[in-house]
Scaffold this motif. Structure first.
Motif: not given
Length: 218
Positions: A195, A197-199, A169, A172, A201-206
């Motif tokens: 974890h 992957t899921r979280i 996070i 980023r 993605a919320k902050y723009g990281t694949q």
């Protein structure tokens, strides 16, 4: 730029016919990773990040291979590979230099704390071409540069899942791949990566899993 993951913390970058290798350690396929390398970046002295024998052999087998590492590691290698001394460079945090055509900036300073009774060693993270960030054994977020590709220490004696996620996070980056996973089995890696992957993605990281030997363009 082509990025190839080797076991644990070792990663190989290839660009314009040049090869740069991060952390060829004892848990990695060091011979394969170092084949044809033009430059090597070492984050710190622990054996899972530098196989000293393999690195010394690589320096002896090439007249042009350059190596960059924290001062203590560089000094040790100069003693063991005296003929290559001029090609072994000490790196401190906050430096900019070129390694085999790659632009490198260094960050950090010390290894993450494992335990108060275990000495903390020097650790230098590297951002290459304002793109790929290998932090070594630390969660230092680099300042003054937008990381595009983050190499994430997924598991270690010094981290926990929440810290791994917070690191992703904090940086980023647009994409992230695993390192420092040599002590995990498949189940454990899947748990942590789920974890991230899921979280992330919320902050723009694949986030994408890479196994040893897998390559991607970055």
């Amino acid at each position: 730029m082509k990025l190839t993951k080797f076991a644990h913390a070792c990663v190989r970058l290839e660009k314009d016919g040049k090869v740069l290798v991060f952390d060829p350690g004892t848990l990695s396929e060091t011979e394969e990773a170092l084949a044809g390398a033009d430059a090597v970046l070492i984050t710190h002295e622990h054996p899972d990040h530098i196989d000293v024998g393999a690195v010394v052999d690589a320096l002896a087998g090439s007249d042009t291979l350059q190596l960059f590492a924290p001062a203590g590691v560089a000094d040790q290698l100069r003693e063991k590979a005296a003929d290559a001394g001029s090609r072994i460079h000490s790196v401190a945090p906050g430096e900019d230099f070129e390694a085999a055509g790659f632009a490198v900036r260094s960050f950090g300073g010390q290894h993450a704390v494992i335990h108060p009774q275990i000495p903390v060693v020097a650790n230098v993270g590297y951002v290459v071409d304002s793109n790929v960030y290998h932090p070594g054994d630390s969660f230092v977020v680099p300042d003054g540069v937008e990381v595009q590709t983050l190499l994430v220490p997924i598991h270690a004696p010094w981290n926990k899942v929440g810290e791994v996620v917070d690191f992703v996070i904090g940086v980023r980056a647009s994409q992230a791949f695993p390192i420092h996973d040599g002590l995990l089995n498949e189940t454990g890696q899947g748990f942590v990566e789920g974890h991230v992957t899921r979280i992330g993605a919320k902050y723009g990281t694949q986030y994408r899993h890479l196994s040893s030997g897998d390559s991607v363009e970055v």
